[in-house]
Scaffold this motif. Sequence first.
Motif, PDB file in Angstrom:
ATOM      1  N   GLN A 199       0.832  -1.211   0.000  1.00 31.88           N
ATOM      2  CA  GLN A 199       0.000   0.000   0.000  1.00 31.88           C
ATOM      3  C   GLN A 199       0.864   1.258   0.000  1.00 31.88           C
ATOM      4  O   GLN A 199       0.453   2.309   0.481  1.00 31.88           O
ATOM      5  N   SER A 200       2.057   1.146  -0.577  1.00 31.90           N
ATOM      6  CA  SER A 200       2.958   2.292  -0.603  1.00 31.90           C
ATOM      7  C   SER A 200       2.407   3.396  -1.490  1.00 31.90           C
ATOM      8  O   SER A 200       1.935   3.148  -2.598  1.00 31.90           O
ATOM      9  N   THR A 201       2.489   4.633  -0.999  1.00 29.68           N
ATOM     10  CA  THR A 201       2.040   5.753  -1.829  1.00 29.68           C
ATOM     11  C   THR A 201       3.151   6.229  -2.756  1.00 29.68           C
ATOM     12  O   THR A 201       2.967   7.157  -3.521  1.00 29.68           O
ATOM     13  N   ALA A 256      -2.481   8.718  -8.628  1.00 30.71           N
ATOM     14  CA  ALA A 256      -1.533   8.577  -7.523  1.00 30.71           C
ATOM     15  C   ALA A 256      -0.223   9.273  -7.853  1.00 30.71           C
ATOM     16  O   ALA A 256       0.417   9.866  -6.981  1.00 30.71           O
ATOM     17  N   TRP A 287      -9.781   3.574  -0.539  1.00 35.59           N
ATOM     18  CA  TRP A 287      -8.370   3.950  -0.688  1.00 35.59           C
ATOM     19  C   TRP A 287      -7.573   2.806  -1.290  1.00 35.59           C
ATOM     20  O   TRP A 287      -7.463   1.739  -0.694  1.00 35.59           O
ATOM     21  N   PRO A 293      -3.916   2.909  -2.339  1.00 34.69           N
ATOM     22  CA  PRO A 293      -2.804   3.870  -2.359  1.00 34.69           C
ATOM     23  C   PRO A 293      -2.007   3.895  -3.661  1.00 34.69           C
ATOM     24  O   PRO A 293      -1.585   4.958  -4.093  1.00 34.69           O
ATOM     25  N   ALA A 312      -4.779   5.672  -6.309  1.00 33.80           N
ATOM     26  CA  ALA A 312      -5.332   7.009  -6.039  1.00 33.80           C
ATOM     27  C   ALA A 312      -5.505   7.212  -4.546  1.00 33.80           C
ATOM     28  O   ALA A 312      -5.680   6.262  -3.797  1.00 33.80           O
ATOM     29  N   GLY A 313      -5.457   8.468  -4.139  1.00 36.26           N
ATOM     30  CA  GLY A 313      -5.750   8.815  -2.752  1.00 36.26           C
ATOM     31  C   GLY A 313      -7.200   8.533  -2.439  1.00 36.26           C
ATOM     32  O   GLY A 313      -8.002   8.232  -3.311  1.00 36.26           O
TER      33      GLY A 313
END
Lengths: 436, 650
Positions: free
Chosen positions: A35-37, A45, A195, A197, A200-201
């Motif tokens: 789930q790394s942004t 994203a 969510w 990640p 997209a936020g």
Amino acid sequence: MSSSDSSDQPKRRFWHLLLVALIPIFSGGWLSGPQSTFDTKGPVAETQLDVFYVTLWVTVVIFAIVGSVLAYASIKFKARNAADEHAEPPPQGHGNPLIEIGLIVASILALVIISVPTLKAIWYTYEVPEELQDDAYEITAIGYQWWFKFEYPTEMVTQPFGGEAPLVTGNELVIPAGRPVKVNLRTVDVIHSFWVPKLAGKVDMMPNRGNHLWLQADEPGYFWGQCAEYCGESHARMRFRVIALAEDDFNAWLENQKSPARTVTAAADAQITTEFADYGTFVRNQPGWSHEFDADPFGNWTALQSPNVDEDPALIAAGRAAFTANRCAGCHTVRGHDGVGNIGPDLTRVGSRSTIAAGVLENNPKNLYRWITEPDRVKPGNFMYHTRIVSPIGMISMPGYTTRDKNTGERSPTDGDIEITPEEAHALVAYLHSLK
Amino acid sequence: MDQSLTKNEFIGHEEHAPAAKRSWLFTRPDHKTGLINWLTTVDHKRIGLLYGISALFFFLVGGAEALMIRLQLAVPNNDFMSAQTYNEMFTMHATTMIFLAVMPLSAAFFNYIMPLQIGARDVAFPRLNGFAYWLFLAGAIILNLGFFVKSGLPDMGWFGYAPLTSNAFSSEFAGDMSTDMWVMGIQVLGVSSIIGSLNFIVTIINMRAPGLTMMRLPVFTWMTLFTAFLIILSFPAITIALVEVMMDRNFGTSFFEVSGGGLPILWQHLFWVFGHPEVYILILPAMGIISEILPTFSRKPLFGYPIVVFSGAVIGLLGFGVWSHHMFTTGMGTVATAAFTLATMAIAVPTGVKIFNWIGTLWNGHLSMRTPMMFALGFVWMFMMGGFSGIMHAAAPADAQQQDSYFVVAHFHYVLIGGSIFALLAGIHYWFPLIFGRVVSEFWGKLSFWVIFAGFNITFFPLHFVGLNGMPRRTFTYDGNMGWNSINMIATIGAFILGIGIAVYFVVMVYTYFKGEKVKRDPWDARTLEWSIPNPPPHHNFDVTPKVHARDAFWYEKHHQKEIEAEKAKQAGDDEAHGGIHMPSNSWFPVITASGMLIGSLFFCNHNFIGAIGGIVIVFFGAWMWSVEGPGGYHLHITKEGSDDADAQH
């Protein structure tokens, strides 16, 4: 021997943990989870990450400047000894307007640098860009305590009692890759938040409010998502997956989903041949993931789309009977077999999903057995277990669910009257896994 | 002092007050010591101490809750506590730290220090001040009663987002009153805060010593004033919202009830219209404390005093225009999002100004690195970090990834621990010699600072990363395959280091109270009026009403001693001519009225409306008696330096 082992192990484990903990600081391993942004896989994203980098660099530069001045002042003007402390006081200056105005102007300039890309990104991430709108695919995500329902408003399916309704799935959202996807966000109970990640936020699912977001997966892939707004007891256990498929695969998937549930026919005199595996006892909060699955989640998901080779038709038939007998269909639907319930996830193709219990457990026989026999210890407070359920039209009482402890034979402390025996649970597992 | 004046007896009441004929009900409990004195006190210093001790107690409770949370999250899929217990813990941790620890600790300083800084003998409404404290205690009891009753603690988060607070989602079983207790507890605390704030505003505006113009006010007093205004302007919003939730829950209205067409988004707007100014309610007093400590230990006036004061006001004002940055993910649309983004970024300017001016204060100073100064410098560093991560989620697109993740948790702990708590701990160190006449050992003070500083950063710095790596807040557990394990383990270890640091800090404080080194007046060579009086301060604060000639009033006194002495002698004569030093009388009715609120609220939570009405009757009885007993008061005459002499009461 065991005693010396157990005294040694925590120590070694501690050093091991410390070492493992320190490595990522240097290798960037702290930012590479599912789930790394930072590991962005789509334009939304990516835009959000770009804005983050602008804020990061501007603030890091300011921090470096202001921080070094502060550090310099703290060291340079420090009183070194008692005599220093009692020396004549320094000049009692009250300030310097020019310096102050200069610094205010400089701060405003720094903020302008941040705000320009920020404003651009606010508009870009809000709605599918106009030039892409014709290509956009529409999906509706609906939050429930504690799982996600996904509707495909453009894919109509014939219903058991006539009429048509959109195709419905649960907890695993399958989307076309390389196309913008507009996700309408709805909820039936409290506020949830959608969510993923890497794509997209988040945007919240608000009661009495029609929110939406858009996202796009550039390549086919398997993505982790999670509810990001506190929504009650099992908020931590409200997760989902997004699977992006290439055009042809996506269409094939849709075709399969739209047809009624798969039926495995058993000869009239067929006997159950499978021996029941002993799944042992489950610890509360026991994890439901495995390294084997994580090594190639997309490949494993693909493999799940075709029927199992070692199916036992008699057992599946028994499971189907148990499904009906225990009133599962009151809340769940297996389209073409039984049920019009829509309070729980649609189970028409549950065997082809890679996870159950809203992304908490990998979908294998052992986990499904556990989920059926002790749902409360997998997802505390869930409504399959409790005797009440909240729906848009208020509180509905439902038959309720109970289990009997394997060892003591005691009933679980609910008021429910649905009791599932281990044999029935095994049969249900076989039945549900045949639904591909 | 003129002997003839002190012998001149003064009858403390106006002539028309029939003091002798009054019923025993109106006897003022002017005890000097003992439990009754603490229950009935109107002395701002004693009330300050009550606030301080209660706040520190709840600070430890909230800290214990935090350690429970960190224990649960130390390893993935932990079953140290159930999901329900975890949810109760994070709800109570936030509620306790905000409403029962940081706010009352700030109130303790407002009460104790602010009147001393403006040269007053008490606040404007001494009984109201006592009432505010007892109401605070009542609210604290209501909020924490869940530890002891079957209903359990509230579990919908300190933000209480509708519809989780509605009957359908927050009643695990019939008679579950945990949410009602949260609603009533916050409501009572709000009443307490508003009452206290009105009192401070009136005090600061009306009771300044002669010559203490507004632009000569110590910055801490300025920040007290701004905070008080923020409280009276922001608490009405949450009061309304809580009344609406209460009506939804008990009387079937549909303000937020979705099935009745209510709008949960409305709760968020009302809550954050309160909630964002609340952030500044927590940080402005801290900034005030820092603005006292840095000049004292640099032996220089505050750099750019007018602009520091003005930026405090601007922060307070802008604080009312940015609430929706807590709601960037609720789908507000582009224009609203952009507007709140820009407004939020604008707040960075006055905040930055404060940091620049603090550094300017250090520049060319003589910095004595005593423990309060260490905490103050720690504050500037940590607050800067919190400010920068704040700018990161002021940018709405970046916030879409950060909102409700551990990145936000890291951010606001930098602002609230690295900011508020560091400053409050600095303030305790700084004013301890004034309040108790003893000074904390430098070695132990600095040791506790470094342990707290290290523990805090080990806990919260890595949480930025785990947030950006996708870990949401308010989750009772997580899976081991998400790349979050090591950071959570580090954060838990850090939390325990922080806990040890806080424990050392408290043990040292208690030790110092009993056995610490005694110090004379003004041990720090300080600059403001509170240091001009003996320590611990006498009941009447100032023997002679001080006269203020400059911004750092006491610094001026110290450097113009002859002039001041002559002036004081003259002022003493004037004071006596007015009948001596007027002191307020103790009263039973603040505590009785507050107990009515407590009893009424508890019955109401239990849906026993007859009992609730009984509580209201007590409130009215207390308020009525309060008004008919009259202001009371008596006069003191100073006989010689440091001792006083009460006479002629009632």
